[in-house]
Design an enzyme around this catalytic site. Structure first.
Site, PDB file in Angstrom:
ATOM      1  N   HIS A 261       0.826  -1.202   0.000  1.00  0.00           N
ATOM      2  CA  HIS A 261       0.000   0.000   0.000  1.00  0.00           C
ATOM      3  C   HIS A 261       0.862   1.254   0.000  1.00  0.00           C
ATOM      4  CE1 HIS A 261      -3.918  -2.048   1.573  1.00  0.00           C
ATOM      5  NE2 HIS A 261      -3.421  -2.641   0.498  1.00  0.00           N
ATOM      6  N   GLU A 263       0.790   3.982   1.939  1.00  0.00           N
ATOM      7  CA  GLU A 263       1.290   4.372   3.255  1.00  0.00           C
ATOM      8  C   GLU A 263       2.449   3.466   3.680  1.00  0.00           C
ATOM      9  OE1 GLU A 263      -3.290   4.747   3.307  1.00  0.00           O
ATOM     10  OE2 GLU A 263      -1.758   3.452   2.441  1.00  0.00           O
ATOM     11  N   CYS A 289      -5.724   1.333   5.490  1.00  0.00           N
ATOM     12  CA  CYS A 289      -6.247   0.038   5.915  1.00  0.00           C
ATOM     13  C   CYS A 289      -5.721  -0.271   7.318  1.00  0.00           C
ATOM     14  CB  CYS A 289      -5.829  -1.050   4.936  1.00  0.00           C
ATOM     15  SG  CYS A 289      -4.066  -1.463   5.038  1.00  0.00           S
ATOM     16  N   CYS A 292      -1.753  -0.798   7.486  1.00  0.00           N
ATOM     17  CA  CYS A 292      -1.052   0.484   7.387  1.00  0.00           C
ATOM     18  C   CYS A 292      -1.285   1.327   8.638  1.00  0.00           C
ATOM     19  CB  CYS A 292      -1.505   1.239   6.146  1.00  0.00           C
ATOM     20  SG  CYS A 292      -0.932   0.489   4.595  1.00  0.00           S
TER      21      CYS A 292
END
Length: 331
Positions: A261, A263, A289, A292
């Site tokens: 992801h 992040e 999410c 993260c």
């Protein structure tokens, strides 16, 4: 700054456009969109064909179609002058940009007719009676998609009366644009860094969704990341991620996803280069999410600002709150 021009025929919109072009504004015209269409169709360009074709395009593709085309040609870092705005929906489309100002140019009727006779463009009316008839025809229509000049004129933010010599018009315009320049808003810091994140997202190689994160400390970007497969692994858009390339439904088979992801990548990039993230602010185009979120908390990031809510973010936001990490959705 984007200056939109509206006004009746012969009011002097062209002179205002020239004033702005001489000062670095890029010129775009909704009428030129119609002219390009007529050239491609190898049809004659007359005032009637411009009006009829503009009405046809609005009917077939929506009343804001001409403005949508012009808006797609704009860069965010340039000044533009947009000529020939004649429909309220065109104004609404262009007002998506916060820096848009609609300027109405006015002049007496007989003076406008004399100007049209002098310029002799695209079979302009030769008699005053024909001029008045065309003006009534173009001013309003019971058909929603036809040009609605009267309604458009009423939507103007500023008015310039052009009934004197060119030097007088120039003086009015100088005064007006000095005032507009002072009011033209800069993006605030949150908009600025989120704008950077949206550009970073263009680097994403994920075929499902492009997401980016920017980490900022003391108003300085210290790390960026976008979603995609790990370093050294085939890119997602080249077949590297089985889940994404299977095109499964949202939220399903997450355990099969190879993509990191945004992040996560921004945080690991900082670690890779030995950058301290304590008390930093993370800007992300989607809310984080759960995985993260745990990384954000443990790195000491103090605030998360996101643009779009993620369908699975309820638990993440609750956890961030419990860990005293501030969150903000940037509309």
């Amino acid at each position: 700054m984007i200056i939109g021009l509206t006004g009746k025929n012969g009011s002097g919109k062209g002179e205002v456009a020239n004033f702005l072009k001489e000062r670095g504004f890029h010129y775009l015209s909704l009428s030129d969109v119609i002219r390009d269409y007529l050239r491609k169709k190898k049809k004659p360009i007359t005032r009637k064909s411009l009006v009829d074709t503009g009405n046809k395009l609005r009917l077939e593709e929506g009343p804001g179609v001409l403005a949508e085309e012009v808006l797609s040609q704009m860069d965010i870092d340039k000044n533009y002058v947009v000529d020939s705005i004649r429909h309220p929906m065109e104004v609404k489309v262009l007002r998506r940009r916060k820096d848009f100002v609609l300027l109405r140019v006015e002049a007496p009727q007989k003076l406008r007719f004399e100007r049209l006779k002098r310029r002799g463009r695209e079979k302009d009316p030769k008699t005053f009676e024909e001029f008045l008839r065309l003006e009534r025809l173009e001013a309003k229509s019971h058909i929603r998609e036809d040009q609605q000049l009267h309604q458009t004129l009423r939507m103007a933010d500023r008015v310039v009366v052009n009934h004197g010599p060119l030097a007088a018009l120039d003086a009015k315009l100088r005064q007006l644009f000095v005032a507009l320049s002072k009011k033209n808003p800069r993006p605030d810091w949150d908009d600025y860094f989120m704008g950077i994140a949206k550009v970073v997202a263009l680097r994403s190689n994920c075929i499902k969704r492009k997401v980016a994160a920017v980490i900022v400390k003391d108003r300085r970007v210290i790390s960026t990341g976008y979603n995609g497969t790990p370093r050294g692994v085939k890119n997602c858009n080249e077949g590297g991620c089985p889940r994404c390339n299977h095109y499964g439904t949202q939220g399903s088979h997450l355990e099969e996803c190879f993509c990191s992801h945004a992040e996560e990548n921004a945080i690991t990039q900082a670690a890779y280069h030995g950058v301290n993230l304590r008390d930093a602010i993370l800007y992300t185009t989607f809310s984080p999410c759960l995985i993260c979120t745990k990384m954000i908390i443990n790195t000491g990031i103090q605030k998360v600002i996101y643009s779009v809510g993620y369908s699975l973010d309820e638990v993440s936001l609750r956890l961030l709150k419990e860990a005293k990490v501030r969150t903000q959705r940037l509309q």
